[in-house]
Scaffold this motif. Structure first.
Motif, short mmCIF file in Angstrom:
data_model
loop_
_atom_site.label_atom_id
_atom_site.label_comp_id
_atom_site.label_asym_id
_atom_site.label_seq_id
_atom_site.Cartn_x
_atom_site.Cartn_y
_atom_site.Cartn_z
N ASP A 1 2.39 1.68 -3.37
CA ASP A 1 1.26 2.32 -4.34
C ASP A 1 0.85 3.73 -4.08
O ASP A 1 0.54 4.47 -5.07
CB ASP A 1 -0.28 1.44 -4.35
CG ASP A 1 -0.01 0.16 -4.69
OD1 ASP A 1 0.89 -0.23 -5.48
OD2 ASP A 1 -0.88 -0.83 -4.45
N ALA A 2 0.80 4.15 -2.80
CA ALA A 2 0.33 5.60 -2.18
C ALA A 2 1.60 6.39 -2.81
O ALA A 2 1.31 7.44 -3.13
CB ALA A 2 0.30 5.51 -0.85
N ARG B 1 -3.01 7.33 3.16
CA ARG B 1 -3.89 6.61 2.10
C ARG B 1 -3.34 5.12 2.46
O ARG B 1 -4.11 4.03 2.18
CB ARG B 1 -3.17 6.75 0.65
CG ARG B 1 -3.49 6.08 -0.49
CD ARG B 1 -3.27 6.59 -1.62
NE ARG B 1 -3.94 7.61 -2.01
CZ ARG B 1 -3.54 8.82 -2.64
NH1 ARG B 1 -2.34 8.72 -3.19
NH2 ARG B 1 -4.53 9.78 -3.00
N ALA B 2 -2.31 4.95 2.64
CA ALA B 2 -1.54 3.48 3.04
C ALA B 2 -2.05 2.87 4.31
O ALA B 2 -2.47 1.59 4.03
CB ALA B 2 -0.11 3.30 3.21
N ARG C 1 0.73 -1.22 0.04
CA ARG C 1 -0.18 0.09 0.19
C ARG C 1 0.72 1.20 -0.07
O ARG C 1 0.68 2.18 -0.61
CB ARG C 1 -0.93 0.02 0.83
CG ARG C 1 -2.09 -0.83 1.00
CD ARG C 1 -3.10 -0.71 2.13
NE ARG C 1 -4.40 -1.80 2.06
CZ ARG C 1 -5.20 -1.38 3.02
NH1 ARG C 1 -5.32 -0.49 3.64
NH2 ARG C 1 -6.19 -2.32 2.86
#
Length: 143
Positions: free
Chosen positions: A36-37, A140-141, A33
């Motif tokens: 990706d963030a 976000r993660a 995550r």
């Protein structure tokens, strides 16, 4: 101190120099995550240091998973280096994911605090942008 969260995590100032959150996510999921963030916020990962593997290999010491990601947002790094060429000594921005005390921890450097060391007023807007983006990465993660 960090906030424990699975959704809608609140990023806190966990140290004088870092932003972070504690999550109940498994380590591998949290690391994915974060990666990706970082990409979603325009950062590339320049370095990935597996501290646990390095300690195992170099010291024969076992420890819980701990990874340091050296992240760079090229447009912001370009602006910062144009204002302060020696700033490369403080780059890239580090983001860490690690396990401790039965939880997964995600933290990032507070770019405003870090860049305040330089005492160059031209860096303040860039530092604020980087701080906001890294806080968004951590938040976000953690969702």
């Amino acid at each position: 101190m960090t906030a424990t969260s699975e959704a809608g995590a609140s990023v806190t100032q966990i140290t004088p120099y870092g932003l972070g959150v504690t999550v109940t996510l498994p380590y591998a999921a949290a690391l994915a995550r974060v990666q990706d963030a970082l990409a979603a916020e325009g950062f590339g990962v320049l370095t990935e240091i597996d501290v646990a593997a390095t300690f195992r290999k170099k010291l024969g010491v076992e420890r819980l998973p701990y990874v340091i990601l050296g992240a760079c947002n090229p447009p912001l790094a370009h602006r910062a280096l144009a204002a302060e060429p020696e700033l490369g000594t403080l780059l890239p921005c580090n983001v860490v994911v690690y396990r401790a005390a039965g939880a997964t921890h995600i933290s990032a450097i507070d770019a405003e605090r870090m860049l305040s060391l330089v005492e160059n007023e031209k860096l303040a807007p860039v530092a604020a942008q980087v701080r906001a983006k890294l806080a968004a990465v951590v938040e976000r993660a953690a969702r």
